[in-house]
Design a protein around this motif. Structure first.
Motif, PDB file in Angstrom:
ATOM      1  N   ASP A  74       0.835  -1.198   0.000  1.00 33.53           N
ATOM      2  CA  ASP A  74       0.000   0.000   0.000  1.00 33.53           C
ATOM      3  C   ASP A  74       0.874   1.255   0.000  1.00 33.53           C
ATOM      4  O   ASP A  74       0.612   2.206  -0.747  1.00 33.53           O
ATOM      5  CB  ASP A  74      -0.920  -0.009   1.228  1.00 33.53           C
ATOM      6  N   TRP A 107      -8.141  -0.293  -2.893  1.00 32.08           N
ATOM      7  CA  TRP A 107      -7.630   0.723  -3.821  1.00 32.08           C
ATOM      8  C   TRP A 107      -8.702   1.247  -4.771  1.00 32.08           C
ATOM      9  O   TRP A 107      -8.705   2.427  -5.123  1.00 32.08           O
ATOM     10  CB  TRP A 107      -6.453   0.173  -4.618  1.00 32.08           C
ATOM     11  N   ASP A 110     -10.263   4.201  -3.390  1.00 31.11           N
ATOM     12  CA  ASP A 110      -9.367   5.213  -2.818  1.00 31.11           C
ATOM     13  C   ASP A 110      -9.595   6.579  -3.478  1.00 31.11           C
ATOM     14  O   ASP A 110      -9.774   6.663  -4.704  1.00 31.11           O
ATOM     15  CB  ASP A 110      -7.909   4.783  -3.017  1.00 31.11           C
TER      16      ASP A 110
END
Length: 212
Positions: A74, A107, A110
Motif C-alpha cells: 500500500d 484501492w 481510494d
C-alpha cells in the motif's frame, strides 16, 4: 546505482519524459541486469528506498512478490508516482501477492486517482481470469457514471476494464460497446499503424474478431 547510471541514454530519457517517466535506461538492458542479479529481495528493498525511478524498476524485477506484506505494498503504490514504476509494481508484484484481492477492493475506492487506477488494473485482471463473484453489471454502472470525467490514469484503467468486460463476456458486450460509443473516451487517441485503438468499441470488436 553506478551501473544503472551507466545505462542512461539521453534519447530514451527524452522519449520517456513525454510519457511522464523520469528515467533514461533502456529497459532491455535493465532486464538483462535483473537476470544477472537474480531475485534478491533485500537488495530490491534498498533499491526501492532510493526513490530513483530506474532503481525502482530494477527493484520490481528482482524482488520476491510474495514476500511483501499488505501495508508495504500500500505504501509502495502510493510512492510509485511515475507511470512505468506504477505499472510494473501492479503487474509484476501486486498481482502475484497473496494480498492482491484485499488491495484491489481497498484501492478501487481510494480517493487518490492514481491509487484507484491500481485497483481498476487488478479488477481488469480478474475480469479476464477470475470473474466469479465480480458484479460486472455494477462495474459497468460505475464506468458509465465516472469514466468520462476521471483523471487521465484512472480513466485509462477504467477504459481497459470496460474493454475487457466487452471482450471476455458476450452477455455484457453490447452494453460495453454502447457505453464506449456514448462517452467517446480515447476515441481520437493517436494509434500507430498495425496497433489496435484503445477506444473501447474498436478494441472490443477487433479482439472478438481475432478470437473467432
Amino acid at each position: 546505482m553506478a551501473e544503472l547510471a551507466g545505462l542512461e541514454d539521453p534519447k530514451a530519457r527524452k522519449v520517456n519524459e513525454k510519457h511522464g517517466d523520469d528515467h533514461g535506461v533502456n529497459l532491455s538492458r535493465l532486464r538483462a541486469l535483473a537476470k544477472r542479479l537474480k531475485p534478491q529481495h533485500e537488495l530490491a528493498c534498498r533499491l526501492w528506498e532510493t526513490g530513483d525511478t530506474a532503481a525502482r524498476l530494477l527493484a520490481v524485477l528482482i524482488c520476491r512478490p510474495k514476500a511483501f506484506e499488505r501495508d508495504e505494498l500500500d505504501v509502495m503504490v502510493r510512492e510509485a508516482r511515475t507511470p512505468k514504476v506504477h505499472d510494473w509494481l501492479v503487474n509484476y508484484v501486486v498481482k502475484k501477492n497473496p494480498h492482491s484481492e484485499e488491495l484491489r477492493v481497498a484501492w478501487s475506492a481510494d480517493p487518490d486517482p492514481v491509487v484507484a487506477s491500481a485497483g481498476w488494473a487488478l479488477t481488469t485482471e480478474r475480469v479476464a481470469k477470475k470473474p466469479e463473484d465480480l458484479d460486472l453489471a455494477g462495474l459497468l454502472d460505475v464506468i458509465e457514471a465516472e469514466m468520462e470525467d476521471a483523471p487521465d490514469r484512472l480513466q485509462w484503467a477504467m477504459n481497459h476494464c470496460l474493454a475487457q468486460i466487452g471482450i471476455e463476456h458476450a452477455e455484457h458486450r453490447s452494453r460495453a460497446i454502447g457505453i464506449g460509443e456514448r462517452l467517446e473516451v480515447l476515441k481520437d487517441y493517436p494509434t500507430s499503424p498495425g496497433c489496435t485503438s484503445p477506444f473501447a468499441p474498436t478494441w472490443i470488436t477487433e479482439m472478438v474478431r481475432r478470437a473467432r
